[in-house]
Structures are given as structure tokens and as C-alpha cells.
Design an enzyme around this catalytic site. Structure first.
Site, PDB file in Angstrom:
ATOM      1  N   GLN A   1      -4.832 -15.071  -7.470  1.00 24.74           N
ATOM      2  CA  GLN A   1      -4.848 -14.484  -8.806  1.00 24.74           C
ATOM      3  C   GLN A   1      -5.730 -15.255  -9.773  1.00 24.74           C
ATOM      4  OE1 GLN A   1      -3.581 -11.444  -9.782  1.00 24.74           O
ATOM      5  NE2 GLN A   1      -3.480 -11.345  -7.554  1.00 24.74           N
TER       6      GLN A   1
ATOM      7  N   ASP B   1      -8.331   0.076 -13.442  1.00 23.81           N
ATOM      8  CA  ASP B   1      -8.074  -0.209 -12.035  1.00 23.81           C
ATOM      9  C   ASP B   1      -7.651  -1.652 -11.804  1.00 23.81           C
ATOM     10  OD1 ASP B   1      -7.937   0.228  -9.302  1.00 23.81           O
ATOM     11  OD2 ASP B   1     -10.067  -0.091  -8.980  1.00 23.81           O
TER      12      ASP B   1
ATOM     13  N   ASP C   1      -7.683   6.083  -5.668  1.00 23.73           N
ATOM     14  CA  ASP C   1      -7.398   5.371  -4.410  1.00 23.73           C
ATOM     15  C   ASP C   1      -6.742   6.295  -3.381  1.00 23.73           C
ATOM     16  OD1 ASP C   1      -8.438   2.808  -4.624  1.00 23.73           O
ATOM     17  OD2 ASP C   1      -6.709   2.032  -5.721  1.00 23.73           O
TER      18      ASP C   1
ATOM     19  N   HIS D   1      -1.559  -0.454  -2.786  1.00 22.18           N
ATOM     20  CA  HIS D   1      -2.340   0.772  -2.952  1.00 22.18           C
ATOM     21  C   HIS D   1      -1.490   1.995  -2.625  1.00 22.18           C
ATOM     22  CE1 HIS D   1      -5.888  -1.999  -2.764  1.00 22.18           C
ATOM     23  NE2 HIS D   1      -6.250  -1.182  -3.741  1.00 22.18           N
TER      24      HIS D   1
ATOM     25  N   ALA E   1       1.141   5.316  -4.676  1.00 25.35           N
ATOM     26  CA  ALA E   1       1.150   6.259  -5.803  1.00 25.35           C
ATOM     27  C   ALA E   1       1.570   5.599  -7.107  1.00 25.35           C
ATOM     28  CB  ALA E   1       2.076   7.438  -5.481  1.00 25.35           C
ATOM     29  N   VAL E   2       2.363   4.536  -7.033  1.00 25.27           N
ATOM     30  CA  VAL E   2       2.774   3.852  -8.264  1.00 25.27           C
ATOM     31  C   VAL E   2       1.569   3.165  -8.897  1.00 25.27           C
ATOM     32  CG1 VAL E   2       4.381   2.192  -9.275  1.00 25.27           C
ATOM     33  CG2 VAL E   2       5.075   3.518  -7.274  1.00 25.27           C
ATOM     34  N   HIS E   3       0.720   2.569  -8.067  1.00 23.77           N
ATOM     35  CA  HIS E   3      -0.523   1.982  -8.590  1.00 23.77           C
ATOM     36  C   HIS E   3      -1.376   3.066  -9.253  1.00 23.77           C
ATOM     37  CE1 HIS E   3      -4.402  -0.002  -8.871  1.00 23.77           C
ATOM     38  NE2 HIS E   3      -4.923   0.849  -7.999  1.00 23.77           N
TER      39      HIS E   3
END
Length: 426
Positions: free
Chosen positions: A351, A300, A191, A150, A152-154
Site C-alpha cells: 500500500q 478506480d 472491471d 475485483h 461487484a462491490v468494487h
């Protein structure tokens, strides 16, 4: 209304309040931090200076102005590569990790600024480019880049995915410029100031945010109101009538709150009903807003629908964040949250469960709504990625298949509820 928004002082942020659990005082700013050398702070300042120089160059290029500064050849080279990547920003194969390296960790600022300009929103809404830049920098800085997932790249990745969805025929033909502005802003800020732990963790440690929002959509409320705080601080929309600014804030909140994974089945059921009854009318503002909510929800959690090389990296990052939370819970003798116990879970098992119970049902319905090449590409990657994880962990694959019901239909199995409660991929 905005009681949790932090106030900046002339010397930086005021110290954040810590969790009030009697045995646990967690400073979320350092939760996922790693040891840094004594020279790391000056290095960050140097990088920030370089990135600002790159921003000035890119701004001139976007405006079509000639480049007059012959200095910083390496900077220009990197900016040139990033600019080339932005020419393909609508590609589903867009490598946000590479783009982040080329922009020296400023992917969110560069990408969002580019999209706002590409859609003509800066000119249309008469936005001050300096304020836009300031707002985006503050947004990027308020993400905790110590968080494995979580960060800034996300946020940049979600913004790029939102752009892909906004270009889909049904949306491109129906959405207004105001809708597009809201969609991009919501993606970039969805986020904001995420602490790297989930809502159950905040609740059981009696964190002040949990009390403030009465244990309901705690993180999403905080992301929204933090975003509003930055909008007001930078006065990005101060030139608009007050009612328009308030409308932007309210609708931004409605979009961000839709990303609460614990309400997944609520939104999915509503979406499915609209599709079954074929009564979505994108000429109505409320229906367009609902579609924007679903688009943001897809953006998201779209990582499992990306090509394997990108999807695998995201899977490793989010699981690292899960397991780090679990380690903290073990250390302080708290109940370990679902999916956060590294001894009971693997990346593959986490996953496979997430894809089966959360991602597949959502993207199956999105493909019903927008039956395009992109939707089929996403479902194709999802199937291949799930098969790849299943090959790594056949036992996890078998258990998920046993709990699966009708394809594309959300279930209420215990595994599904645990995923909703424990998931941080939102």
C-alpha cells in the site's frame, strides 16, 4: 470486433476457455472460490428472489408509487435502511460494505439504478426500466464475487466515487447528460468479468485473451467488450439511432481502456500538461471526455483516499488477491508477479508503494484541476492512511521515501514500474 463476448444459452453460460499454458489450466470462475455446502445453491436462489422483491419495492418508491404489498417485513426493513443510505450517496464517507449487506449483495444494481434515476437519465433517454434492471443484474452477475477485490462491490464503490466527482462544480457545470450516462455506465462495468489475476499472468500462461488482444490492455479490452455484449443482449439502447448506439459503445470503450494502470504515466503526463498550460476547455466534447477518463481513473484507485475504516478493508482485499495469484504462480513454478509474493511483501509495503508512486501523483493533479473540499478531504485521508501503514511497517515507509522525488510528480523508478505491471487496483 466483439469476438471474445461470451454467448448465453438457455441453460446459462457456455463454458469459458481455459488458459493454454502447457502446465497450467486455470478455470477463472473458481480461481478464488471457497468450499461451499451442498445447500448453498438453493440459498443463493432464495437470496436472489428476495433481492428481486426488494427491487420491485424500491422501484415503486423511486417512482413515488404507494407500496401495496404487506408481505416480507424483514425485506422492507432492509430496503428502508438501504433507501436511507442512498439519500447520502454523494457523501465521500459512504460505506459501500454496509450498503451491500443491506441490499443482500445487490449494491451495484441498487446504487447504479438509483443514480441513473436521480440524474433523470432513464426518462431523458427514454430507457425501458425493465431493460435497465435486466442489464444491471447481468452486469452484477458477470463480476466474480469469489474475487476478494475485483467483484461487484468494487464496481459499486467506483460508481459511487464517480458520482461524487460528477457533482464537483467544474464537472457539474459542464458535463452533458450523455457524458454523465457514459461515466456511470463505465464505472459500473469497468472491471466486468475480471478473472482475479493481472495481465502479466494472462500473458505468461498464454491465455486466449492475451492472444486475442495481442498482449495490450488485455483485461480492459475484455471488460469493455463484455459490457458491449450485455448492452446488445438486453437491447438497452435499441430504440436509439444505430449511430448513437455505436457512439455509446465506442466512448464506453475509451473510458474503460483509460483504467489500464500500465498507461498511468501517459494519461497523467497529458493531464499535467493541460493544467500547466491552462488549456482545458470543457466546452469541447473531446476535453470533457478526457476529464471523464481522469475521473474514472481516480474513482478506480480512490481506496487509499477513503476514510481509514473503509480504506483498510480494501487494502486487505486487494492484497489477498495479489497473494493468491502469487501462490498459484509458485505452485506451477511460474515467475512470481510483482507485489504477489506473500513472503517478500506485506499489506503495508504494497500500500505504501502504491500510494507513493501511483495514487499521490494522480490525486495531486486532480486537486489542481478541481480544488474543492472533496479534493482536500481525499488528500487528507491519503496522508493519514499512508502514515497508518507506515507505522505498521517503518521499513517499507523508509524505502518509498528514498525513491520519492518532487511531491506530486510521477517517477520512473523501478518500484514504480513494478507497481504498474503488478497492480490489480484497476
Amino acid at each position: 470486433m466483439l469476438g471474445d463476448v461470451r454467448v448465453r444459452s438457455q441453460v446459462g453460460f457456455e463454458p469459458e476457455r481455459r488458459g493454454s499454458h502447457p502446465y497450467l489450466g486455470v478455470d477463472f470462475r473458481t480461481l478464488h472460490s471457497r468450499a461451499e455446502s451442498a445447500g448453498s445453491i438453493p440459498a443463493r436462489r432464495v437470496r436472489r428472489l428476495f433481492s428481486f422483491q426488494r427491487h420491485l419495492l424500491s422501484s415503486r418508491l423511486l417512482r413515488g408509487a404507494p407500496h401495496l404489498n404487506p408481505l416480507h417485513i424483514l425485506d422492507e426493513d432492509y430496503c428502508g435502511q438501504a433507501k436511507c443510505m442512498l439519500e447520502k450517496v454523494g457523501s465521500w464517507n459512504f460505506d459501500i460494505f454496509l450498503f451491500d449487506r443491506l441490499t443482500n449483495g445487490n449494491s451495484l444494481v441498487f446504487l447504479t439504478f438509483h443514480l441513473l434515476n436521480q440524474y433523470g437519465l432513464i426518462e431523458l433517454f427514454q430507457l425501458d426500466m425493465v431493460k435497465v434492471r435486466q442489464f444491471l443484474v447481468l452486469v452484477q452477475e458477470d463480476y466474480h464475487n469469489q474475487n476478494p477485490y475485483h467483484n461487484a462491490v468494487h464496481a459499486a464503490d467506483v460508481t459511487q466515487a464517480m458520482h461524487c466527482y460528477l457533482r464537483e462544480p467544474k464537472l457539474a457545470q459542464s458535463l452533458t447528460s450523455f457524458d454523465i450516462l457514459l461515466g456511470l455506465l463505465a464505472a459500473a462495468t469497468h472491471d466486468l468479468d475480471h478473472p482475479g489475476v493481472n495481465q502479466p499472468f494472462l500473458i505468461k500462461t498464454n491465455h486466449y485473451l492475451a492472444a486475442l488482444y495481442r498482449n495490450t490492455s488485455v483485461l480492459e479490452n475484455h471488460h469493455w467488450r463484455s459490457a458491449v455484449g450485455l448492452l446488445r443482449e438486453t437491447e438497452l439502447f435499441s430504440h436509439l439511432p444505430a449511430e448513437d448506439s455505436l457512439s455509446i459503445e465506442r466512448q464506453l470503450g475509451s473510458l474503460i481502456l483509460a483504467t489500464d494502470i500500465s498507461r498511468q504515466n501517459e494519461y497523467l503526463s497529458r493531464f499535467r500538461t493541460h493544467l500547466d498550460e491552462n488549456n482545458l476547455c470543457l466546452g469541447h466534447a473531446s476535453h470533457r471526455h478526457f476529464v471523464l477518463q481522469m475521473a474514472l481513473k481516480c474513482a478506480d484507485i480512490c481506496n487509499p483516499c477513503r476514510p481509514w475504516e473503509l480504506s483498510k478493508q480494501w487494502s486487505e482485499k486487494v492484497t489477498e488477491e495479489f497473494f493468491h495469484q502469487g501462490d498459484i504462480e509458485k505452485k506451477h513454478k511460474l515467475e512470481i508477479s510483482p507485489l504477489c509474493d506473500s513472503e517478500a511483501n506485506t499489506i503495508a509495503s504494497v500500500q505504501i508503494g502504491f500510494m507513493t508512486y501511483v495514487v499521490e501523483p494522480l490525486f495531486a493533479e486532480w486537486a489542481r484541476f478541481s480544488d474543492t473540499r472533496l479534493s482536500q478531504t481525499m488528500l487528507g485521508h491519503l496522508g493519514l492512511n499512508k502514515a497508518s501503514w507506515s507505522a505498521m511497517d517503518p521499513e517499507a515507509s523508509g524505502s518509498s521515501e528514498e525513491g520519492e522525488s518532487e511531491p506530486g510528480r510521477a517517477t520512473e523508478e523501478p518500484s514504480s514500474r513494478a507497481l504498474s505491471q503488478g497492480s490489480q487496483e484497476s
